[in-house]
Design a protein around this motif. Sequence first.
Motif, short mmCIF file in Angstrom:
data_model
loop_
_atom_site.label_atom_id
_atom_site.label_comp_id
_atom_site.label_asym_id
_atom_site.label_seq_id
_atom_site.Cartn_x
_atom_site.Cartn_y
_atom_site.Cartn_z
N LEU A 126 0.86 -1.19 -0.02
CA LEU A 126 -0.06 0.05 0.06
C LEU A 126 0.87 1.16 -0.23
N PHE A 127 1.94 1.26 0.81
CA PHE A 127 2.68 2.40 0.81
C PHE A 127 3.65 2.53 -0.45
N MET A 128 3.84 1.60 -0.94
CA MET A 128 4.83 1.66 -2.28
C MET A 128 4.03 2.19 -3.29
N ILE A 129 2.62 1.77 -3.68
CA ILE A 129 1.76 2.18 -4.52
C ILE A 129 1.39 3.57 -4.23
N LYS A 130 0.84 3.80 -3.09
CA LYS A 130 0.33 5.53 -2.76
C LYS A 130 1.43 6.45 -2.78
N VAL A 131 2.56 6.01 -2.08
CA VAL A 131 3.44 6.86 -1.67
C VAL A 131 4.71 7.10 -2.70
N LEU A 132 5.22 5.84 -3.04
CA LEU A 132 6.34 5.91 -4.15
C LEU A 132 5.85 5.61 -5.60
N GLY A 133 4.77 5.41 -5.74
CA GLY A 133 4.21 5.27 -6.98
C GLY A 133 4.54 3.92 -7.54
N TYR A 134 4.68 2.82 -7.07
CA TYR A 134 5.35 1.65 -7.66
C TYR A 134 4.22 0.81 -8.39
N GLY A 135 4.61 0.05 -9.37
CA GLY A 135 3.58 -0.72 -10.17
C GLY A 135 3.92 -2.17 -9.78
N GLN A 136 3.48 -3.15 -10.30
CA GLN A 136 3.47 -4.76 -9.62
C GLN A 136 5.03 -5.08 -10.18
N GLN A 137 5.65 -4.62 -10.97
CA GLN A 137 7.09 -5.12 -11.19
C GLN A 137 8.08 -4.57 -10.36
N GLN A 138 7.77 -3.29 -9.92
CA GLN A 138 8.67 -2.67 -8.91
C GLN A 138 8.52 -3.42 -7.55
N ILE A 139 7.30 -3.76 -7.13
CA ILE A 139 6.92 -4.15 -5.77
C ILE A 139 7.56 -5.78 -5.97
N GLY A 140 7.43 -6.40 -6.99
CA GLY A 140 8.13 -7.67 -7.16
C GLY A 140 9.72 -7.88 -6.95
N LYS A 141 10.33 -6.63 -7.31
CA LYS A 141 12.05 -6.59 -7.39
C LYS A 141 12.13 -6.22 -5.98
N PHE A 142 11.15 -5.40 -5.23
CA PHE A 142 11.50 -5.10 -4.05
C PHE A 142 11.37 -6.45 -2.93
N ALA A 143 10.23 -7.17 -3.14
CA ALA A 143 10.00 -8.42 -2.46
C ALA A 143 11.14 -9.43 -2.75
N MET A 144 11.75 -9.28 -3.88
CA MET A 144 12.93 -10.26 -4.02
C MET A 144 14.08 -9.71 -3.34
N THR A 145 14.38 -8.63 -3.32
CA THR A 145 15.52 -7.77 -2.65
C THR A 145 15.20 -8.14 -0.90
N VAL A 146 13.95 -8.20 -0.46
CA VAL A 146 13.83 -8.80 0.90
C VAL A 146 14.34 -10.02 1.14
N GLY A 147 14.17 -11.01 0.18
CA GLY A 147 14.90 -12.22 0.33
C GLY A 147 16.27 -12.11 0.48
N LEU A 148 16.93 -11.34 -0.37
CA LEU A 148 18.51 -11.20 -0.21
C LEU A 148 18.90 -10.71 0.95
N THR A 149 18.11 -9.61 1.63
CA THR A 149 18.59 -9.35 2.90
C THR A 149 18.24 -10.35 4.11
N GLN A 150 17.53 -11.32 3.80
CA GLN A 150 17.15 -12.16 4.82
C GLN A 150 18.12 -13.21 4.72
N ILE A 151 18.56 -13.43 3.56
CA ILE A 151 19.84 -14.41 3.46
C ILE A 151 21.05 -13.83 4.21
N ALA A 152 21.56 -12.57 3.84
CA ALA A 152 22.55 -11.81 4.66
C ALA A 152 22.30 -11.78 6.21
N GLY A 153 20.90 -11.31 6.48
CA GLY A 153 20.56 -11.28 7.92
C GLY A 153 20.98 -12.60 8.56
N GLY A 154 20.43 -13.67 8.09
CA GLY A 154 20.41 -14.87 8.67
C GLY A 154 22.19 -15.19 9.04
N ILE A 155 22.97 -15.01 7.88
CA ILE A 155 24.49 -15.23 8.05
C ILE A 155 25.04 -14.35 9.12
#
Length: 286
Positions: A126-155
């Motif tokens: 909701l925040f990314m759509i309303k505030v940052l003006g993101y579309g579905q593709q940008q939201i998907g990239k953000f979600a994928m990057t969250v996964g990368l931070t979880q990998i690094a965070g676990g290590i």
Amino acid sequence: FGFAAPAQAAMADLFASDPAKLGIMSSQAAAWFGVGCTVGPFLGAKMGGARSFAASGLAFLGTVLFVSTLTRETLTAEARKKFNYADINPVAFLKLFKDRTTSLLTCTMTLQSAGDYVNVYDINNLFMIKVLGYGQQQIGKFAMTVGLTQIAGGILSGRLIKATSLKFSTAFSNVMWILGMAMMGTARNTQQAFLALAIWTFGHQRATPVSSYLQKYAAQHGLGRAEIVGAQGNLAAYFKVMIPLMYSNIFAWATSNGRNIPGLPYFTICAITALSQLTFQSAAPE
């Protein structure tokens, strides 16, 4: 979400005698979970709709086959607790409130879960759509990057626990989560949003040390490892229903009738996370 409980219980069976060791191994397991959180959104975006759900179902089927044929039970038959149908109830989490320490540790984890990614997923979109003006593709990239931070965070969390302690790791992770959420709440462009995400790296595993301590203290009251994990999941399920709805209502209030505070849900998470740290310090586990 119960699919992860048996794996968490197995980890506890193997390592809970040493809370620090359990914390380290759980952090490493979380890094592998991050791999799935990275690959999943990437493949899902490529496949689209029905095919992505079908692929997910096949992946779970493959997991079932792998576990049933290639893994061993972590407890001998003699060491297992007898199954009790009475344990299947909507308030199973009450068994975690046995004494002051287990109660405060349980409250700590519950408060921390208010900021879990699965609970902020909707408000993030909701925040990314309303505030940052993101579309579905940008939201998907953000979600994928969250996964990368979880990998690094676990290590990184596993290494931090090994180098310091469970207590220090909890405090550090909570502080970083507060900073990351505050940064997200003030983000108005992609660079600021991804800086917030980078800070989240150091806070993803903030509940891991607390869970490790809870295994130690709840077991002293005769609770089995899997029983503790199940009770935690039972309580977390209530928050998975209530918290996203609360954030949506906060966002609606903060952006209506002339108000322009779209980051208020994130600031709320900051306050709740700070409260979780105070609760943890009151528990004073050893």
